[in-house]
Design a protein around this motif. Structure first.
Motif, PDB file in Angstrom:
ATOM      1  N   MET A  96      -5.361  -1.123   9.892  1.00 59.68           N
ATOM      2  CA  MET A  96      -5.542  -0.243   8.745  1.00 59.68           C
ATOM      3  C   MET A  96      -5.150   1.196   9.065  1.00 59.68           C
ATOM      4  O   MET A  96      -4.725   1.934   8.166  1.00 59.68           O
ATOM      5  CB  MET A  96      -7.004  -0.277   8.275  1.00 59.68           C
ATOM      6  CG  MET A  96      -7.386  -1.542   7.550  1.00 59.68           C
ATOM      7  SD  MET A  96      -9.170  -1.649   7.253  1.00 59.68           S
ATOM      8  CE  MET A  96      -9.499  -0.029   6.597  1.00 59.68           C
ATOM      9  N   ARG A  97      -5.287   1.608  10.310  1.00 56.80           N
ATOM     10  CA  ARG A  97      -4.971   3.001  10.670  1.00 56.80           C
ATOM     11  C   ARG A  97      -3.500   3.328  10.495  1.00 56.80           C
ATOM     12  O   ARG A  97      -3.135   4.502  10.411  1.00 56.80           O
ATOM     13  CB  ARG A  97      -5.421   3.283  12.101  1.00 56.80           C
ATOM     14  CG  ARG A  97      -6.941   3.290  12.260  1.00 56.80           C
ATOM     15  CD  ARG A  97      -7.395   3.548  13.679  1.00 56.80           C
ATOM     16  NE  ARG A  97      -8.836   3.295  13.802  1.00 56.80           N
ATOM     17  CZ  ARG A  97      -9.384   2.415  14.631  1.00 56.80           C
ATOM     18  NH1 ARG A  97      -8.615   1.687  15.440  1.00 56.80           N
ATOM     19  NH2 ARG A  97     -10.699   2.247  14.656  1.00 56.80           N
ATOM     20  N   ALA A  98      -2.658   2.313  10.426  1.00 55.97           N
ATOM     21  CA  ALA A  98      -1.231   2.542  10.208  1.00 55.97           C
ATOM     22  C   ALA A  98      -0.876   2.547   8.724  1.00 55.97           C
ATOM     23  O   ALA A  98       0.270   2.799   8.364  1.00 55.97           O
ATOM     24  CB  ALA A  98      -0.422   1.473  10.933  1.00 55.97           C
ATOM     25  N   LEU A 102       0.821  -1.207   0.000  1.00 51.37           N
ATOM     26  CA  LEU A 102       0.000   0.000   0.000  1.00 51.37           C
ATOM     27  C   LEU A 102       0.856   1.258   0.000  1.00 51.37           C
ATOM     28  O   LEU A 102       0.522   2.256  -0.658  1.00 51.37           O
ATOM     29  CB  LEU A 102      -0.932  -0.011   1.213  1.00 51.37           C
ATOM     30  CG  LEU A 102      -1.974  -1.130   1.227  1.00 51.37           C
ATOM     31  CD1 LEU A 102      -2.730  -1.150   2.546  1.00 51.37           C
ATOM     32  CD2 LEU A 102      -2.948  -0.989   0.068  1.00 51.37           C
ATOM     33  N   GLU A 103       1.972   1.229   0.726  1.00 52.97           N
ATOM     34  CA  GLU A 103       2.862   2.390   0.738  1.00 52.97           C
ATOM     35  C   GLU A 103       3.517   2.602  -0.624  1.00 52.97           C
ATOM     36  O   GLU A 103       3.678   3.738  -1.080  1.00 52.97           O
ATOM     37  CB  GLU A 103       3.919   2.215   1.832  1.00 52.97           C
ATOM     38  CG  GLU A 103       3.351   2.379   3.246  1.00 52.97           C
ATOM     39  CD  GLU A 103       4.265   1.806   4.321  1.00 52.97           C
ATOM     40  OE1 GLU A 103       5.386   1.355   3.969  1.00 52.97           O
ATOM     41  OE2 GLU A 103       3.854   1.808   5.488  1.00 52.97           O
ATOM     42  N   SER A 104       3.883   1.517  -1.300  1.00 51.94           N
ATOM     43  CA  SER A 104       4.480   1.637  -2.631  1.00 51.94           C
ATOM     44  C   SER A 104       3.480   2.238  -3.620  1.00 51.94           C
ATOM     45  O   SER A 104       3.839   3.060  -4.472  1.00 51.94           O
ATOM     46  CB  SER A 104       4.952   0.269  -3.127  1.00 51.94           C
ATOM     47  OG  SER A 104       5.995  -0.231  -2.325  1.00 51.94           O
ATOM     48  N   LEU A 105       2.217   1.833  -3.523  1.00 50.05           N
ATOM     49  CA  LEU A 105       1.190   2.418  -4.374  1.00 50.05           C
ATOM     50  C   LEU A 105       0.983   3.893  -4.044  1.00 50.05           C
ATOM     51  O   LEU A 105       0.919   4.745  -4.935  1.00 50.05           O
ATOM     52  CB  LEU A 105      -0.124   1.653  -4.215  1.00 50.05           C
ATOM     53  CG  LEU A 105      -0.200   0.253  -4.815  1.00 50.05           C
ATOM     54  CD1 LEU A 105      -1.460  -0.466  -4.335  1.00 50.05           C
ATOM     55  CD2 LEU A 105      -0.198   0.312  -6.342  1.00 50.05           C
ATOM     56  N   ALA A 106       0.882   4.204  -2.748  1.00 49.30           N
ATOM     57  CA  ALA A 106       0.593   5.578  -2.331  1.00 49.30           C
ATOM     58  C   ALA A 106       1.701   6.538  -2.729  1.00 49.30           C
ATOM     59  O   ALA A 106       1.437   7.714  -3.014  1.00 49.30           O
ATOM     60  CB  ALA A 106       0.365   5.621  -0.825  1.00 49.30           C
ATOM     61  N   ARG A 107       2.955   6.081  -2.758  1.00 48.27           N
ATOM     62  CA  ARG A 107       4.055   6.953  -3.193  1.00 48.27           C
ATOM     63  C   ARG A 107       3.849   7.417  -4.626  1.00 48.27           C
ATOM     64  O   ARG A 107       4.398   8.433  -5.037  1.00 48.27           O
ATOM     65  CB  ARG A 107       5.402   6.226  -3.057  1.00 48.27           C
ATOM     66  CG  ARG A 107       5.928   6.152  -1.649  1.00 48.27           C
ATOM     67  CD  ARG A 107       7.413   5.831  -1.635  1.00 48.27           C
ATOM     68  NE  ARG A 107       7.749   4.586  -2.299  1.00 48.27           N
ATOM     69  CZ  ARG A 107       7.732   3.396  -1.712  1.00 48.27           C
ATOM     70  NH1 ARG A 107       7.393   3.303  -0.434  1.00 48.27           N
ATOM     71  NH2 ARG A 107       8.056   2.305  -2.390  1.00 48.27           N
ATOM     72  N   ARG A 108       3.058   6.667  -5.376  1.00 53.92           N
ATOM     73  CA  ARG A 108       2.758   7.022  -6.763  1.00 53.92           C
ATOM     74  C   ARG A 108       1.363   7.615  -6.895  1.00 53.92           C
ATOM     75  O   ARG A 108       0.835   7.732  -7.994  1.00 53.92           O
ATOM     76  CB  ARG A 108       2.900   5.771  -7.644  1.00 53.92           C
ATOM     77  CG  ARG A 108       4.332   5.217  -7.674  1.00 53.92           C
ATOM     78  CD  ARG A 108       4.342   3.795  -8.164  1.00 53.92           C
ATOM     79  NE  ARG A 108       5.689   3.308  -8.403  1.00 53.92           N
ATOM     80  CZ  ARG A 108       6.502   2.793  -7.464  1.00 53.92           C
ATOM     81  NH1 ARG A 108       6.082   2.719  -6.203  1.00 53.92           N
ATOM     82  NH2 ARG A 108       7.717   2.376  -7.771  1.00 53.92           N
TER      83      ARG A 108
END
Length: 530
Positions: free
Chosen positions: A374-376, A341-347
């Motif tokens: 999920m909050r993290a 999810l973090e890799s997606l959000a960076r984009r």
């Protein structure tokens, strides 16, 4: 054999019933596909019960007024009770009905009344109807409709259609008014202020069919098979270009949902398709379903973002590895969810995450444990449901053998968010409470404020996108009623709304750090084909 267009001219009605839970946010592809496959000389009318609700009587009146000669009804399991009721009303009024889709394919005797119940259809289209639909229409036009149509080869074996010669759906000419996702009251406001676009459509496109994973609860492998078949890149690119042309010509905005059950099941092929979309200038905002285990490829993620990918639907199902193993989905690794999810959000690509409660290792409190995890994460659009045994799936067969089915034909008495079998570690009401708790708290004003705060450095348009997506996505399952309902929902989230309005004047482009990250991504060269 007579030509397929032999027989009288017919008006054909293709009907998709509402699904009893959601206000469906996009039309169903099967209607447009069959419309394109209908032999010349016939007229096809489309009604989606989610966007054009009608009573049984109103639908019969519509069929009479338009002198319908054949009705095609497609339905998944959760829609089947409504589909049967509509089919019964139409047949009683003298209209021939052919039914198709995953449910009647798996339990054809039910639709034909061979299991002791009433008959609901004059004919069935079993499996994928690409090849059989023209024959069905021709037979109906001659008054010689058969009971069952199955795509088989010369040896009588089921045949899956090849997608190399995919029919061209004329999106640019179709009447799509019933599928406009902008509420009527908002449309009037936009028209008054001469907003640059007044319609918004989410259009379904498939790039391939089939899935080899075989999750225990899933109907996909049983219906489409475990061998993957793909359309050509060129046909998909041309379809996207036609949609872009329609948007330009109709003061509208269009997004695409790739309805493949796993859009990146062949990563090399998906990269090739996305490169071709970019090269042709066919980028549109799009959504697709992709397994979490396939989203660790950085090059794939770059191509998703550059080609217009905005939201990825990820079937996470559970945070408990034992639960995932129990339903044959061990390829999901919960310890990797946050990283993906973090890799997606960076984009600036975000996720629609699906969770199932009531699995064998779930206990009371599973909803709050899931929400706490999920909050993290970067902000997501979560979906929650209970585990459901669909007919002919390995899950259904296992629960039947274990004697745990409480409603063996639960689809005939459809009840949203109520289980059809006994969980091992919870009661059925407890599972229902967990599902409702998760929905209520995942989309509360406080949760929305936290989501916006988590992307505080990003440009205002990204925050608007996320806020609007959350409000509308919540509305799919719990739709506000009318203009007052929407205004009340906006008022409940006024803190997030006012924040975004304020930042529109102070931080439109985001913080310098966010701008630097985006500049780096936008200037990265796209890798050469493998």
């Amino acid at each position: 054999m007579p030509p397929l267009n032999a027989g009288k001219f017919m008006k054909i009605l293709l009907y998709n019933p509402d699904n009893g839970v959601t206000k469906n946010f996009m039309p169903h592809l099967w209607m447009f596909l069959l419309q394109s496959l209908t032999p010349p000389g016939h007229e096809v009318l489309l009604i989606d019960g989610n966007t054009q609700p009608m009573t049984d009587g109103e639908l019969v009146d519509f069929a009479r007024q338009h002198e319908i000669g054949l009705v095609g009804i497609g339905a998944m399991t959760r829609m089947i009770a409504k589909a049967y009721r509509v089919a019964d009303a139409l047949r009683a009024a003298g209209f021939p009905v052919v039914m198709g889709g995953p449910h009647v394919t798996e339990v054809p005797d039910e639709a034909l009344g061979r299991d002791g119940g009433p008959r609901h259809a004059d004919a069935l289209a079993l499996g994928e109807a690409d090849e059989t639909w023209p024959r069905i229409v021709a037979d109906a036009a001659r008054g010689q409709l058969k009971e069952v149509y199955t795509p088989v080869d010369a040896f009588g074996q089921e045949r899956k259609p090849n997608l190399d010669h995919y029919p061209q759906i004329p999106w640019q000419r179709l009447d799509m008014d019933q599928f406009n996702r902008i509420p009527g009251f908002a449309r009037r406001i936009m028209q008054h202020y001469k907003y640059e676009w007044e319609t918004f459509h989410i259009i379904p496109i498939e790039s391939g069919r089939g899935c080899p994973y075989g999750c225990e609860f899933c109907t996909v492998t049983g219906f489409f098979g475990d061998s993957i078949r793909f359309r050509t890149n060129q046909s998909i690119v041309e379809e996207l270009l036609r949609l872009k042309e329609r948007a330009r010509g109709t003061k509208g905005k269009i997004a695409v949902f790739f309805v493949d059950d796993n859009f990146a099941i062949n990563v090399k092929r998906t990269k090739s398709l996305l490169r071709d979309i970019i090269a042709a200038g066919a980028e549109l905002n799009w959504v697709a379903q992709i397994s979490a285990n396939l989203l660790k490829d950085e090059e794939l993620l770059d191509l998703i973002a550059e080609s217009g990918g905005k939201w990825i639907f990820i079937g996470m199902e559970s945070l408990d590895p034992a639960n995932l193993a129990s339903v044959k989905k061990s390829f999901n690794k919960p310890e990797h969810y946050a990283q993906v999810l973090e890799s997606l959000a960076r984009r600036n690509v975000y996720a629609i995450t699906s969770f199932i409660f009531g699995l064998d290792h779930d206990k009371v409190g599973v909803a709050e444990r899931t929400l706490a995890e999920m909050r993290a994460w970067p902000p997501v659009l979560p979906v929650f449901g209970q585990i459901t045994p669909f007919p002919a799936t390995p899950l259904y067969d296992r629960l039947l053998k274990e004697g745990r089915l409480t409603r063996p034909k639960h689809w005939l008495e459809f009840a949203p968010f109520r289980m059809a079998h006994t969980p091992l570690s919870m009661t059925i009401p407890e599972v229902q409470d967990e599902v409702l708790y998760a929905w209520k708290n995942a989309y509360s004003p406080a949760a929305t404020a936290r989501a916006i705060d988590s992307i505080a450095d990003e440009p205002v348009p990204y925050k608007i996108n996320h806020l609007v997506s959350r409000l509308f996505f919540r509305g799919i399952y719990f739709p506000p009623k009318g203009a007052w309902g929407w205004l009340k929902l906006i008022a409940q989230n006024r803190g997030s709304v006012f924040r975004i309005i304020r930042e529109s004047f102070t931080q439109w482009h985001g913080t310098p750090d966010a701008v630097g990250r985006r500049d780096f991504r936008e200037t990265r060269p796209v890798a050469e084909p493998e």
